[in-house]
Write an enzyme that holds these catalytic residues in place. Structure first.
Site, PDB file in Angstrom:
ATOM      1  N   ASP A  85       0.856  -1.180   0.000  1.00 13.39           N
ATOM      2  CA  ASP A  85       0.000   0.000   0.000  1.00 13.39           C
ATOM      3  C   ASP A  85       0.890   1.227   0.000  1.00 13.39           C
ATOM      4  O   ASP A  85       2.101   1.129   0.179  1.00 13.39           O
ATOM      5  CB  ASP A  85      -1.000   0.000   1.166  1.00 13.39           C
ATOM      6  CG  ASP A  85      -0.357   0.009   2.539  1.00 13.39           C
ATOM      7  OD1 ASP A  85       0.872  -0.185   2.632  1.00 13.39           O
ATOM      8  OD2 ASP A  85      -1.079   0.198   3.524  1.00 13.39           O
ATOM      9  N   TYR A  96       2.945   4.787   0.737  1.00 17.19           N
ATOM     10  CA  TYR A  96       3.622   5.344   1.900  1.00 17.19           C
ATOM     11  C   TYR A  96       2.632   6.182   2.704  1.00 17.19           C
ATOM     12  O   TYR A  96       1.782   6.878   2.133  1.00 17.19           O
ATOM     13  CB  TYR A  96       4.798   6.212   1.477  1.00 17.19           C
ATOM     14  CG  TYR A  96       5.895   5.454   0.754  1.00 17.19           C
ATOM     15  CD1 TYR A  96       6.562   4.401   1.356  1.00 17.19           C
ATOM     16  CD2 TYR A  96       6.273   5.807  -0.541  1.00 17.19           C
ATOM     17  CE1 TYR A  96       7.574   3.715   0.703  1.00 17.19           C
ATOM     18  CE2 TYR A  96       7.286   5.129  -1.208  1.00 17.19           C
ATOM     19  CZ  TYR A  96       7.930   4.081  -0.580  1.00 17.19           C
ATOM     20  OH  TYR A  96       8.929   3.396  -1.233  1.00 17.19           O
ATOM     21  N   PHE A 126       6.268   2.026  -4.507  1.00 18.05           N
ATOM     22  CA  PHE A 126       7.648   2.211  -4.063  1.00 18.05           C
ATOM     23  C   PHE A 126       8.232   3.578  -4.408  1.00 18.05           C
ATOM     24  O   PHE A 126       9.290   3.935  -3.891  1.00 18.05           O
ATOM     25  CB  PHE A 126       8.580   1.097  -4.601  1.00 18.05           C
ATOM     26  CG  PHE A 126       8.228  -0.273  -4.120  1.00 18.05           C
ATOM     27  CD1 PHE A 126       8.489  -0.647  -2.813  1.00 18.05           C
ATOM     28  CD2 PHE A 126       7.608  -1.194  -4.956  1.00 18.05           C
ATOM     29  CE1 PHE A 126       8.167  -1.913  -2.347  1.00 18.05           C
ATOM     30  CE2 PHE A 126       7.277  -2.459  -4.509  1.00 18.05           C
ATOM     31  CZ  PHE A 126       7.562  -2.822  -3.192  1.00 18.05           C
ATOM     32  N   HIS A 147       9.581  -9.088   0.246  1.00 15.62           N
ATOM     33  CA  HIS A 147       9.411  -7.645   0.143  1.00 15.62           C
ATOM     34  C   HIS A 147      10.769  -6.966   0.380  1.00 15.62           C
ATOM     35  O   HIS A 147      11.565  -7.440   1.192  1.00 15.62           O
ATOM     36  CB  HIS A 147       8.395  -7.180   1.195  1.00 15.62           C
ATOM     37  CG  HIS A 147       7.902  -5.794   0.987  1.00 15.62           C
ATOM     38  ND1 HIS A 147       8.603  -4.691   1.418  1.00 15.62           N
ATOM     39  CD2 HIS A 147       6.774  -5.316   0.401  1.00 15.62           C
ATOM     40  CE1 HIS A 147       7.938  -3.597   1.105  1.00 15.62           C
ATOM     41  NE2 HIS A 147       6.832  -3.944   0.483  1.00 15.62           N
TER      42      HIS A 147
END
Length: 236
Positions: A76, A78, A89, A200
């Site tokens: 999801d 930031y 990202f 991740h």
């Protein structure tokens, strides 16, 4: 960033997307899941919540369906003020590079010898056909995962299915458990070896087993696939 947005600022039908995404997105907002999600977002904004990013569907604006070559799935957005760009990202220019993105740049350097860029914005990837898609597309300030399970996952499933149906081969990079839940939607690409899995890139998991992100080699493997398919490498 949304600075304490009002209800009139949250109008999903007005969010820009590329023309070949429009029918899919419009149909979602008319479904029960889309209607419930819109109601939830409106309620949270009405309660004064700060919701990020300002353009949740920006990935669909910058990367048309017909041009998708690579899909990178995040979790999801930031949850800090000004960070999220609507691209998984990616961090807005001028802000400190987030820890997960630092590990992405670290793996790029290890894999392809690329020096880490000064900016954390990945817009240059999006405009080359890299769909930077989170599984959930909104978040509240300081509440990571707070909008999970509210309906975004239904839309992102449909987006992934639409890409999987394309004739031109696409490489899917699934980093972490949330992204890897989409693997079941990718039978064609998975069978062809175009679904690449790793932990991740978060500092909590990037170097851990069973599939460490650091050392995964996904960027070089992706470009090899694209070049073999005649689609052209990504200038990471």
């Amino acid at each position: 960033m949304l600075d304490t947005p009002s209800l009139k600022d949250w109008r999903p039908a007005d969010w820009p997307v590329a023309e070949d995404w429009r029918a899919l997105v419009d149909a979602f907002w008319l479904k029960p899941e889309g209607l419930r999600l819109a109601q939830f977002l409106a309620q949270r904004l009405d309660a004064g919540a700060k919701v990020f990013p300002a353009q949740p569907l920006r990935a669909l604006e910058l990367t048309p369906l017909s041009q998708v070559k690579v899909v990178i799935l995040g979790q999801d957005p930031y949850h800090g003020p000004g960070q999220a760009q609507g691209l998984a990202f990616s961090v807005a220019p001028g802000l400190r590079v987030a820890p997960s993105l630092r590990n992405i740049f670290k793996e790029l350097q290890r894999d392809l010898g690329l020096e880490p860029p000064a900016s954390g914005s990945l817009l240059r990837w999006a405009t080359q056909g890299v769909l930077l898609l989170n599984t959930c597309l909104s978040v509240e300030q300081a509440q990571p995962g707070g909008h999970a399970g509210r309906g975004w996952e239904v839309l992102t499933d449909e987006i992934v299915r639409a890409v999987e149906r394309q004739d031109a081969p696409v490489v899917f990079l699934l980093w972490g458990a949330h992204a890897q839940k989409k693997r079941a939607l990718l039978a064609k690409s998975d069978a062809a070896g175009r679904v690449l899995l790793a932990n991740h890139p978060s500092p909590l998991s990037a170097s851990r087993g069973p599939a460490p992100f650091i050392g995964c080699g996904h960027f070089g493997q992706t470009n090899q696939w694209l070049q073999r398919a005649g689609r052209g490498a990504i200038a990471w």
